[in-house]
Design a protein around this motif. Structure first.
Motif, mmCIF file in Angstrom:
data_model
loop_
_atom_site.group_PDB
_atom_site.id
_atom_site.type_symbol
_atom_site.label_atom_id
_atom_site.label_comp_id
_atom_site.label_asym_id
_atom_site.label_seq_id
_atom_site.Cartn_x
_atom_site.Cartn_y
_atom_site.Cartn_z
ATOM 1 N N VAL A 75 -18.157 -16.320 21.723
ATOM 2 C CA VAL A 75 -18.082 -14.997 21.092
ATOM 3 C C VAL A 75 -17.069 -14.936 19.948
ATOM 4 N N THR A 76 -16.180 -15.913 19.850
ATOM 5 C CA THR A 76 -15.213 -15.915 18.741
ATOM 6 C C THR A 76 -15.488 -17.015 17.717
ATOM 7 N N ALA A 77 -16.558 -17.777 17.902
ATOM 8 C CA ALA A 77 -16.868 -18.894 16.996
ATOM 9 C C ALA A 77 -17.049 -18.430 15.559
ATOM 10 N N TRP A 78 -17.559 -17.214 15.362
ATOM 11 C CA TRP A 78 -17.780 -16.703 14.001
ATOM 12 C C TRP A 78 -16.486 -16.640 13.206
ATOM 13 N N THR A 79 -15.344 -16.512 13.888
ATOM 14 C CA THR A 79 -14.069 -16.462 13.172
ATOM 15 C C THR A 79 -13.731 -17.816 12.554
ATOM 16 N N LYS A 80 -14.402 -18.871 13.018
ATOM 17 C CA LYS A 80 -14.216 -20.226 12.488
ATOM 18 C C LYS A 80 -15.449 -20.664 11.691
ATOM 19 N N ARG A 81 -16.244 -19.683 11.272
ATOM 20 C CA ARG A 81 -17.478 -19.916 10.515
ATOM 21 C C ARG A 81 -18.477 -20.780 11.272
ATOM 22 N N ARG A 82 -18.521 -20.573 12.581
ATOM 23 C CA ARG A 82 -19.490 -21.274 13.418
ATOM 24 C C ARG A 82 -20.217 -20.236 14.266
ATOM 25 N N LEU A 83 -21.459 -20.520 14.576
ATOM 26 C CA LEU A 83 -22.230 -19.677 15.482
ATOM 27 C C LEU A 83 -22.755 -20.567 16.600
ATOM 28 N N VAL A 84 -22.599 -20.111 17.832
ATOM 29 C CA VAL A 84 -22.997 -20.885 19.002
ATOM 30 C C VAL A 84 -24.194 -20.200 19.649
ATOM 31 N N PHE A 85 -25.244 -20.980 19.882
ATOM 32 C CA PHE A 85 -26.454 -20.452 20.512
ATOM 33 C C PHE A 85 -26.779 -21.289 21.745
ATOM 34 N N GLU A 86 -27.145 -20.602 22.810
ATOM 35 C CA GLU A 86 -27.500 -21.275 24.062
ATOM 36 C C GLU A 86 -28.872 -20.798 24.509
ATOM 37 N N ASN A 87 -29.886 -21.618 24.262
ATOM 38 C CA ASN A 87 -31.253 -21.330 24.690
ATOM 39 C C ASN A 87 -31.737 -19.965 24.202
ATOM 40 N N GLU A 88 -31.520 -19.692 22.915
ATOM 41 C CA GLU A 88 -31.907 -18.406 22.333
ATOM 42 C C GLU A 88 -33.127 -18.594 21.442
ATOM 43 N N PRO A 89 -33.975 -17.578 21.332
ATOM 44 C CA PRO A 89 -35.157 -17.712 20.474
ATOM 45 C C PRO A 89 -34.766 -17.872 19.009
ATOM 46 N N LEU A 90 -35.549 -18.649 18.285
ATOM 47 C CA LEU A 90 -35.267 -18.901 16.869
ATOM 48 C C LEU A 90 -35.184 -17.593 16.092
ATOM 49 N N ALA A 91 -35.975 -16.597 16.459
ATOM 50 C CA ALA A 91 -35.914 -15.300 15.772
ATOM 51 C C ALA A 91 -34.511 -14.704 15.858
ATOM 52 N N VAL B 47 -38.801 -16.356 9.819
ATOM 53 C CA VAL B 47 -39.705 -17.050 10.726
ATOM 54 C C VAL B 47 -41.115 -16.581 10.402
ATOM 55 N N GLY B 48 -41.991 -17.534 10.106
ATOM 56 C CA GLY B 48 -43.319 -17.209 9.615
ATOM 57 C C GLY B 48 -44.363 -16.907 10.662
ATOM 58 N N ASP B 49 -44.142 -17.278 11.922
ATOM 59 C CA ASP B 49 -45.142 -16.961 12.940
ATOM 60 C C ASP B 49 -44.484 -16.835 14.317
ATOM 61 N N GLU B 50 -45.170 -16.145 15.206
ATOM 62 C CA GLU B 50 -44.631 -15.818 16.533
ATOM 63 C C GLU B 50 -44.366 -17.065 17.377
ATOM 64 N N ARG B 51 -45.179 -18.077 17.228
ATOM 65 C CA ARG B 51 -44.990 -19.307 18.012
ATOM 66 C C ARG B 51 -43.610 -19.916 17.730
ATOM 67 N N VAL B 52 -43.246 -19.975 16.471
ATOM 68 C CA VAL B 52 -41.939 -20.519 16.090
ATOM 69 C C VAL B 52 -40.828 -19.542 16.461
ATOM 70 N N ALA B 53 -41.075 -18.250 16.328
ATOM 71 C CA ALA B 53 -40.056 -17.232 16.623
ATOM 72 C C ALA B 53 -39.549 -17.351 18.049
ATOM 73 N N ILE C 80 -38.654 -20.230 4.612
ATOM 74 C CA ILE C 80 -39.663 -19.774 5.566
ATOM 75 C C ILE C 80 -39.904 -20.899 6.566
ATOM 76 N N ILE C 81 -39.763 -20.559 7.834
ATOM 77 C CA ILE C 81 -39.925 -21.527 8.923
ATOM 78 C C ILE C 81 -41.209 -21.167 9.659
ATOM 79 N N TYR C 82 -42.136 -22.108 9.768
ATOM 80 C CA TYR C 82 -43.382 -21.806 10.459
ATOM 81 C C TYR C 82 -43.857 -23.031 11.234
ATOM 82 N N SER C 83 -44.775 -22.794 12.138
ATOM 83 C CA SER C 83 -45.284 -23.851 12.999
ATOM 84 C C SER C 83 -46.121 -24.837 12.209
#
Length: 135
Positions: A52-68, A84-90, A128-131
């Protein structure tokens, strides 16, 4: 909108006079997410302080989160946007630590994972990110 408050260190409680709402005590590693209405404050929950504080170091941490959700968060910090260009990738689940100021870190990661194609629009204002396996 909502506000998240996280206690990253234990400090003495300030003296208050007649609070307008009941106070919520936080201990190190606890977080309260206050809804926009602010009417009911939920109980504190334990969080990963590094995440939750990684943004203060210009980093973002994601744990099993959807690409969207990942692209939404990265877009908050950058002028060149990710779309994100399509729901499958999102719905593709992502875990990792990425630079908040350089979306290329996520794009490079996605290129190694496969199953996605990435193109920049003609104006150069978004990626644009798509499948790659659109059915």
């Amino acid at each position: 909108g909502k506000v998240a408050v996280t206690d990253t260190q234990t400090l003495p409680s300030p003296e208050t006079s007649e609070p307008k709402q009941p106070l919520v005590g936080l201990e190190r590693g606890a977080q309260v997410v206050v809804p926009e209405s602010g009417s009911i404050i939920p109980p504190p929950s334990q969080v990963n302080i590094e995440k939750v504080t990684a943004w203060t170091k210009r980093r973002l941490v994601f744990e099993n989160e959807p690409l969207a959700a990942v692209t939404y968060e990265l877009n908050r910090y950058n002028q060149v946007k990710l779309r994100v260009g399509d729901e499958r990738v999102a719905q593709k689940r992502i875990s990792g630590v990425f630079s908040s100021s350089d979306p290329q870190t996520l794009l490079s990661f996605l290129a190694t994972v496969g199953e996605v194609d990435i193109k920049r629009n003609k104006k150069g204002t978004e990626w644009i990110i798509y499948s790659s396996k659109i059915q």
